[in-house]
Design a protein around this motif. Structure first.
Motif, PDB file in Angstrom:
ATOM      1  N   TYR A  54       0.824  -1.201   0.000  1.00 15.75           N
ATOM      2  CA  TYR A  54       0.000   0.000   0.000  1.00 15.75           C
ATOM      3  C   TYR A  54       0.866   1.262   0.000  1.00 15.75           C
ATOM      4  CZ  TYR A  54      -4.002  -3.010   0.849  1.00 15.75           C
ATOM      5  OH  TYR A  54      -4.978  -3.973   0.733  1.00 15.75           O
ATOM      6  N   LEU A  58      -3.297   7.214   1.945  1.00 20.05           N
ATOM      7  CA  LEU A  58      -4.452   6.333   1.854  1.00 20.05           C
ATOM      8  C   LEU A  58      -5.645   6.984   2.551  1.00 20.05           C
ATOM      9  CD1 LEU A  58      -2.815   2.884   2.710  1.00 20.05           C
ATOM     10  CD2 LEU A  58      -3.272   3.829   0.451  1.00 20.05           C
ATOM     11  N   SER A 102      -1.237   1.802  -4.516  1.00 22.61           N
ATOM     12  CA  SER A 102      -0.391   0.667  -4.137  1.00 22.61           C
ATOM     13  C   SER A 102       0.720   0.508  -5.163  1.00 22.61           C
ATOM     14  CB  SER A 102      -1.219  -0.614  -4.031  1.00 22.61           C
ATOM     15  OG  SER A 102      -1.816  -0.920  -5.278  1.00 22.61           O
TER      16      SER A 102
END
Length: 648
Positions: A54, A58, A102
């Motif tokens: 990741y 985010l 990602s």
């Protein structure tokens, strides 16, 4: 040779589960001088195929973003934020139901620093999470330690690995519990929520009887009918006695079967008959039993009751075999209806359903038994019965493969695909055709080269025609006549036909990722391996040309088996109705998804989602009406285009 092959196969299976988790991401850290007093810490991740790490930014509610924590920094100072050198990809992540950044295959991250004086010592850790689309690792730390004892030349890289005690050290933090957002409110707003079915006693009786008739189309019950004919013929001394024996047999089963079924459901739950269809031990036992029955009908020496066996004992043994074989196919036909019968009444509901199922079987058995045994046996009738036994042996032998197919589908072994299954069937029915033409006979046949009658010739032609019908199936052709029995088309190794190859998935996360990338709505289906109603919908409706066209061109299809026994790479904590439960198989994971997100455990259960995971249709259960099913797809597609198409 077989022993070594077994060891290699087991080792490969173990490595396939362990290695992706143990070696999904490998980090290396280096110190790179840029000229003057500027430099960079370079963090390089080698990511295993199928895995992603990741990104740095985010959204809330997702996994932890990748970040670097510097615990000690002497001789230098941090001169800016961590940033990526390799481009990230942005896609919909179905584990967290969010669009996230990602990295795949390789990630290079840099942290700017300014050198102050030598020696330089920088230590700390990089914390990250990785995913393979099915599971997500917990937040994991990789420690690093940079030691530069003397002045480095401009542009030269210098890196002293961490000590043995700190190298590749990981700190496992508490596992993230998988939680799915409920979609029940959205489905209600759409106004197409499938309401809980309320059934009447008459409907249960009709459902059991109709499914019992459907079960008679499967060779699983044929040996019982033939053994019944044979047993009644052996004890027949008069028509009156024959009638008494048959009615006594019917009365015994019509009482014993429903109460035995009720006892099983009370002991093991109402989902027992659905669950056993995918159980490896049950299917192996049934495969062995059917091979034994085939050998019995082929006349293998020793596989028969002694001639002096008392008639009551013969009927008792016959009744026991009837119960075993009838219960073996019960789950395929009334497994889901059995759960619905509880809404009528926990006791009388299952009794009525089981009564209707066995009544259908006994209706056919009684009629055939009376017609076949009403007249006294002659040599000609005995010869016909012998031929009928041999033919039944071929049918039973072919049907035994379905139990191996169920194991293959439930556990994901990939050892018996659709093409292999069809190839074996072609061989069996070609041998049947050759037998009917009199080319060979069995050892216990008195006449090894019988004359070819018109009936045998017609039967041989039908057998060879069936073989020719199946041959295109070796290359993926849809075989609507037998799609209910053979493995589904997605198990085909090679196909020349347009058979939902690119847009059909048996994994929720991969299917949703494909849908997001292609901007397609998703047909999400939940079913079980042996569910006959699911097979009917997939074989009949999905191969209907208008439906097949719209599914191939407009949808992504995700078909999940809630009784799959394929083991997860690692057990996962899942929230179900507010309670955290650990799941070990994909079937348990998909069942939890269905219960938690959609509030249902029905099979079959179909719903259409947007590529962002939100429902754009109500739920649909069993439906074999092509027009209604096409309308269900078209209405959801139009709703998706209106609400989502062209949006981000």
């Amino acid at each position: 040779m077989n022993k070594y092959l077994t060891i290699i196969t087991a080792l490969a299976a173990w490595l396939n589960v362990w290695l992706p988790c143990a070696q999904s991401v490998s980090w290396s850290v280096s110190f790179a001088e840029q000229g003057g007093n500027t430099a960079e810490l370079v963090f390089t991740a080698d990511i295993a195929e199928g895995w992603v790490v990741y990104g740095l930014q985010l959204p809330d509610g997702g996994p932890r973003p990748t970040r670097v924590v510097v615990e000690k920094c002497t001789g230098a100072k941090i001169d800016g934020p961590l940033h990526e050198t390799t481009p990230y990809r942005e896609s919909y992540d179905t584990l967290f139901e969010l669009v996230m950044k990602s990295y795949s295959r390789k990630a290079v991250l840099t942290l700017p620093v300014k050198t102050v004086s030598y020696p330089i010592n920088i230590s700390g850790y990089i914390i990250y999470q990785a995913s393979n689309g099915r599971t997500c690792t917990p937040p994991t730390r990789h420690r690093f330690n940079i030691n530069l004892p003397g002045e480095a030349k401009p542009g030269e890289k210098a890196y002293t690995p961490a000590t043995e005690n700190s190298r590749n050290t990981t700190v496992q933090e508490p596992e993230e519990v998988i939680r799915w957002n409920s979609a029940k409110d959205i489905i209600r707003q759409i106004g197409e929520d499938e309401q809980p079915k309320t059934v009447t006693g008459t409907e249960l009786l009709n459902r059991g009887f109709s499914n019992g008739l459907l079960a008679l189309c499967f060779p699983s019950l044929w040996p019982i009918i033939l053994m019944t004919i044979y047993s009644f013929r052996k004890v027949r001394s008069s028509r009156r006695l024959l009638l008494v024996n048959i009615l006594s047999y019917d009365l015994t089963l019509i009482i014993l079967f429903p109460f035995a079924g009720l006892l099983i459901t009370q002991l093991f739950g109402y989902g027992f008959f659905t669950d056993i269809t995918g159980n490896i031990y049950f299917n192996i036992a049934m495969f062995v039993l059917f091979i034994g029955l085939a050998a019995y009908f082929f006349g293998v020496k020793g596989i028969r009751l002694p001639d002096n066996t008392p008639s009551f004992l013969q009927l008792l043994i016959l009744g026991a075999i009837v119960l075993i074989l009838a219960f073996s196919c019960t789950g395929r036909f009334i497994g889901q209806t059995l759960k619905e019968s509880v809404a009528f009444d926990p006791i009388t509901g299952p009794l009525i359903l089981f009564f209707g199922f066995i009544a259908a079987f006994l209706t056919a058995t009684t009629a055939i038994g009376l017609v076949s045994n009403w007249n006294t046996a002659t040599l000609e009738s005995k010869a016909r019965l012998t031929t009928l036994n041999r033919i039944a042996g071929f049918f039973i032998l072919s049907y035994s493969l379905t139990f191996l197919s169920d194991i293959n589908l439930s556990y994901g072994y990939n050892i018996m695909g659709r093409d292999i299954f069809i190839a074996i069937w072609i061989s069996i029915y070609a041998a049947l055709g050759v037998y009917l033409l009199g080319a060979f006979g069995f050892l216990r046949d008195k006449d090894s080269a019988p004359k070819i009658t018109v009936k045998r010739l017609i039967a041989a032609i039908m057998s060879f025609s069936f073989c020719l019908y199946m041959i295109p199936g070796l290359w993926g052709a849809p075989l609507s006549m037998i799609n209910l029995i053979i493995p589904p088309s997605h198990t085909q190794e090679f196909s020349l036909y347009d058979d939902y190859k690119d847009n059909l998935f048996n994994d929720y996360n991969r299917g949703m990722s494909y849908a997001y990338e292609q901007k397609r709505p998703v047909l999400l289906t939940f079913s079980t391996v042996g569910d006959a109603e699911s097979r009917v919908m997939e074989s009949m409706l999905w191969n209907f040309t208008p439906i097949k066209t719209i599914l191939n061109n407009e949808f992504a299809i995700i078909a999940l088996k809630t009784d799959s026994k394929e083991v997860l790479p690692q057990s996962l904590p899942v929230s179900i109705n507010g309670k955290v439960t650990r799941v070990n198989t994909y079937g348990e994971l998909w069942s939890a998804l269905q219960q938690e997100r959609f509030g249902s455990s029905a099979s079959p259960y179909q719903i259409i989602l947007s590529p962002y995971g939100e429902p754009v249709s109500g739920a649909m259960g069993y439906n074999d009406n092509a027009a209604e099913y096409f309308e269900f797809l078209l209405k959801a597609l139009n709703r998706y285009r209106k609400q989502y198409d062209g949006t981000e």
